[in-house]
Scaffold this motif. Structure first.
Motif, PDB file in Angstrom:
ATOM      1  N   VAL A 167     -82.878  28.909 125.637  1.00  0.00           N
ATOM      2  CA  VAL A 167     -83.789  28.000 125.241  1.00  0.00           C
ATOM      3  C   VAL A 167     -84.226  28.239 124.261  1.00  0.00           C
ATOM      4  CG1 VAL A 167     -86.729  26.872 125.122  1.00  0.00           C
ATOM      5  CG2 VAL A 167     -85.489  27.310 127.252  1.00  0.00           C
ATOM      6  N   PHE A 168     -84.133  27.361 122.994  1.00  0.00           N
ATOM      7  CA  PHE A 168     -84.252  27.710 121.664  1.00  0.00           C
ATOM      8  C   PHE A 168     -85.289  26.225 121.219  1.00  0.00           C
ATOM      9  CE2 PHE A 168     -79.761  28.446 122.395  1.00  0.00           C
ATOM     10  CZ  PHE A 168     -79.808  29.416 121.636  1.00  0.00           C
ATOM     11  N   ALA A 211     -74.441  32.871 121.756  1.00  0.00           N
ATOM     12  CA  ALA A 211     -72.831  32.508 120.816  1.00  0.00           C
ATOM     13  C   ALA A 211     -72.742  30.745 121.339  1.00  0.00           C
ATOM     14  CB  ALA A 211     -71.615  33.481 120.750  1.00  0.00           C
ATOM     15  N   LEU A 212     -72.201  30.687 122.880  1.00  0.00           N
ATOM     16  CA  LEU A 212     -71.822  29.231 122.779  1.00  0.00           C
ATOM     17  C   LEU A 212     -72.963  28.480 122.533  1.00  0.00           C
ATOM     18  CD1 LEU A 212     -70.196  27.142 124.069  1.00  0.00           C
ATOM     19  CD2 LEU A 212     -71.569  28.110 126.699  1.00  0.00           C
ATOM     20  N   ALA A 213     -74.470  28.723 123.013  1.00  0.00           N
ATOM     21  CA  ALA A 213     -75.703  28.034 122.466  1.00  0.00           C
ATOM     22  C   ALA A 213     -75.848  27.477 120.988  1.00  0.00           C
ATOM     23  CB  ALA A 213     -76.506  28.805 123.304  1.00  0.00           C
ATOM     24  N   GLU A 214     -75.460  28.750 120.864  1.00  0.00           N
ATOM     25  CA  GLU A 214     -75.470  28.134 118.712  1.00  0.00           C
ATOM     26  C   GLU A 214     -74.444  27.103 118.485  1.00  0.00           C
ATOM     27  OE1 GLU A 214     -77.490  30.300 116.887  1.00  0.00           O
ATOM     28  OE2 GLU A 214     -77.916  31.612 118.015  1.00  0.00           O
ATOM     29  N   GLN A 215     -73.471  27.173 119.188  1.00  0.00           N
ATOM     30  CA  GLN A 215     -72.454  26.322 118.355  1.00  0.00           C
ATOM     31  C   GLN A 215     -72.189  25.359 119.081  1.00  0.00           C
ATOM     32  OE1 GLN A 215     -67.840  28.058 120.637  1.00  0.00           O
ATOM     33  NE2 GLN A 215     -67.135  25.907 119.347  1.00  0.00           N
ATOM     34  N   VAL A 216     -73.124  24.920 120.578  1.00  0.00           N
ATOM     35  CA  VAL A 216     -73.442  23.901 120.980  1.00  0.00           C
ATOM     36  C   VAL A 216     -74.597  23.302 120.115  1.00  0.00           C
ATOM     37  CG1 VAL A 216     -74.950  22.671 122.878  1.00  0.00           C
ATOM     38  CG2 VAL A 216     -73.536  24.370 123.333  1.00  0.00           C
ATOM     39  N   LEU A 217     -75.647  24.170 119.806  1.00  0.00           N
ATOM     40  CA  LEU A 217     -76.199  23.342 119.073  1.00  0.00           C
ATOM     41  C   LEU A 217     -76.200  23.150 117.342  1.00  0.00           C
ATOM     42  CD1 LEU A 217     -79.605  25.227 119.876  1.00  0.00           C
ATOM     43  CD2 LEU A 217     -79.558  23.010 120.295  1.00  0.00           C
ATOM     44  N   ASP A 218     -75.319  23.654 117.259  1.00  0.00           N
ATOM     45  CA  ASP A 218     -75.010  23.356 115.632  1.00  0.00           C
ATOM     46  C   ASP A 218     -73.512  21.730 115.489  1.00  0.00           C
ATOM     47  OD1 ASP A 218     -75.893  25.470 114.163  1.00  0.00           O
ATOM     48  OD2 ASP A 218     -73.492  26.603 114.128  1.00  0.00           O
ATOM     49  N   GLY A 219     -72.737  21.653 116.930  1.00  0.00           N
ATOM     50  CA  GLY A 219     -72.648  20.705 117.128  1.00  0.00           C
ATOM     51  C   GLY A 219     -73.257  19.511 117.546  1.00  0.00           C
ATOM     52  N   ARG A 235     -82.388  22.941 125.494  1.00  0.00           N
ATOM     53  CA  ARG A 235     -81.915  24.079 126.642  1.00  0.00           C
ATOM     54  C   ARG A 235     -80.791  23.619 126.983  1.00  0.00           C
ATOM     55  NH1 ARG A 235     -83.864  22.349 132.082  1.00  0.00           N
ATOM     56  NH2 ARG A 235     -82.119  21.855 132.703  1.00  0.00           N
ATOM     57  N   VAL A 236     -79.532  24.749 126.527  1.00  0.00           N
ATOM     58  CA  VAL A 236     -78.686  24.742 126.314  1.00  0.00           C
ATOM     59  C   VAL A 236     -78.104  25.073 128.474  1.00  0.00           C
ATOM     60  CG1 VAL A 236     -76.300  25.496 125.910  1.00  0.00           C
ATOM     61  CG2 VAL A 236     -78.090  25.025 124.399  1.00  0.00           C
ATOM     62  N   ASP A 237     -77.678  24.694 129.206  1.00  0.00           N
ATOM     63  CA  ASP A 237     -77.448  25.000 130.471  1.00  0.00           C
ATOM     64  C   ASP A 237     -75.785  25.600 130.661  1.00  0.00           C
ATOM     65  OD1 ASP A 237     -79.508  24.390 131.052  1.00  0.00           O
ATOM     66  OD2 ASP A 237     -79.125  22.704 132.581  1.00  0.00           O
TER      67      ASP A 237
END
Length: 279
Positions: A167-168, A211-219, A235-237
């Motif tokens: 969660v961000f 790290a993946l969640a950060e990449q997802v939000l950036d994308g 929220r990144v699942d």
């Protein structure tokens, strides 16, 4: 500051997970109330929280979002995120995503070998999602859905390890919780009928998952021509892929449960601060 938390008629004050958020906002001097979506609303900010019947009235829901002067997340984000075809777009940006095929009504689906999942592209709470190995049964399910659907190979690691939800708030990491396997026979439907009851608990994520969640939000921000902090909440699942690598299962930017029941009060305080920062 006046804030409205948007809900739905079946759950006018949510399912209880946001109680800590309401308490944090009131402690911070915010005038906060619940209100079902679809009605006229007057507030400094409307935060989508428990609008979980929108999947059956998507056009009406999006039209209402268009009318709300200050909405979080913004309507452009909601319009993009309510169709899970966004997974294909993120994969095209190099994000490691559970392999996803989009099938339109009337098209002939192509199913992978082994176990796989068929679920509506527009859906919430795992309703309409099912696991298959039999192609004929999967085709019958797809035809019965009668809507655009996703086909994904089932990640067997979920049976043992479940999912991790990261969660961000305003683009910054807040907390995580663990979600047990959803596509099993022993999960009950909620009293409202809007979602399946989940087995949740707080968890510390692995560095690779963050790290993946950060990449997802950036994308996602790049695709939408936004900044990461334009997402009030996200929220990144994440699930574990065949080689142990983290893969994106879903990015929830519209109305996700944020797991406040399974973390400390500081998490709700962080969202309260992010909300007050939107004044």
């Amino acid at each position: 500051m006046k804030v409205v938390l948007a809900s739905c008629a079946a759950l006018p004050e949510g399912d209880g997970d946001d109680d800590a958020l309401v308490e944090a906002l009131r402690s911070d001097g915010v005038d906060v109330t619940w209100q079902p979506w679809g009605t006229d609303v007057h507030a400094d900010l409307v935060v989508l929280r428990a609008t979980w019947d929108y999947t059956e009235r998507l056009d009406e829901f999006l039209a209402w979002c268009d009318r709300v002067p200050a909405l979080a997340n913004p309507v452009s984000v909601v319009r993009w995120n309510t169709d899970k075809s966004y997974l294909v777009e993120l994969a095209g940006r190099g994000v490691p995503v559970v392999p996803t095929a989009v099938v339109e009504p009337g098209e002939e689906p192509s199913f992978p070998d082994g176990e796989f999942v068929v679920k509506p592209a527009i859906g919430a709470g795992s309703r309409g999602a099912a696991r298959f190995t039999d192609h004929a049964a999967a085709r019958a399910h797809f035809e019965a859905l009668g809507v655009k659907a996703l086909v994904q190979p089932y990640q067997s690691s979920v049976d043992a390890h479940g999912e991790t939800a990261l969660v961000f708030f305003a683009g910054e990491y807040s907390h995580s919780f663990h979600k047990g396997p959803m596509l099993t026979r022993d999960l009950a439907e909620s009293e409202s009928g809007l979602y399946l009851e989940e087995k949740l608990r707080g968890i510390e994520p692995a560095a690779a998952q963050v790290a993946l969640a950060e990449q997802v939000l950036d994308g996602a921000a790049e695709l939408l021509s936004l900044r990461r902090n334009d997402f009030l909440y996200a929220r990144v699942d994440v699930v574990e892929g065949p080689g142990g690598e983290p893969l994106l299962l879903e990015l929830e930017l519209t109305e996700p449960s944020l797991g406040f029941k399974h973390t400390g009060p500081e998490s709700a305080a962080r969202l309260s601060a992010a909300i007050r920062g939107r004044r």
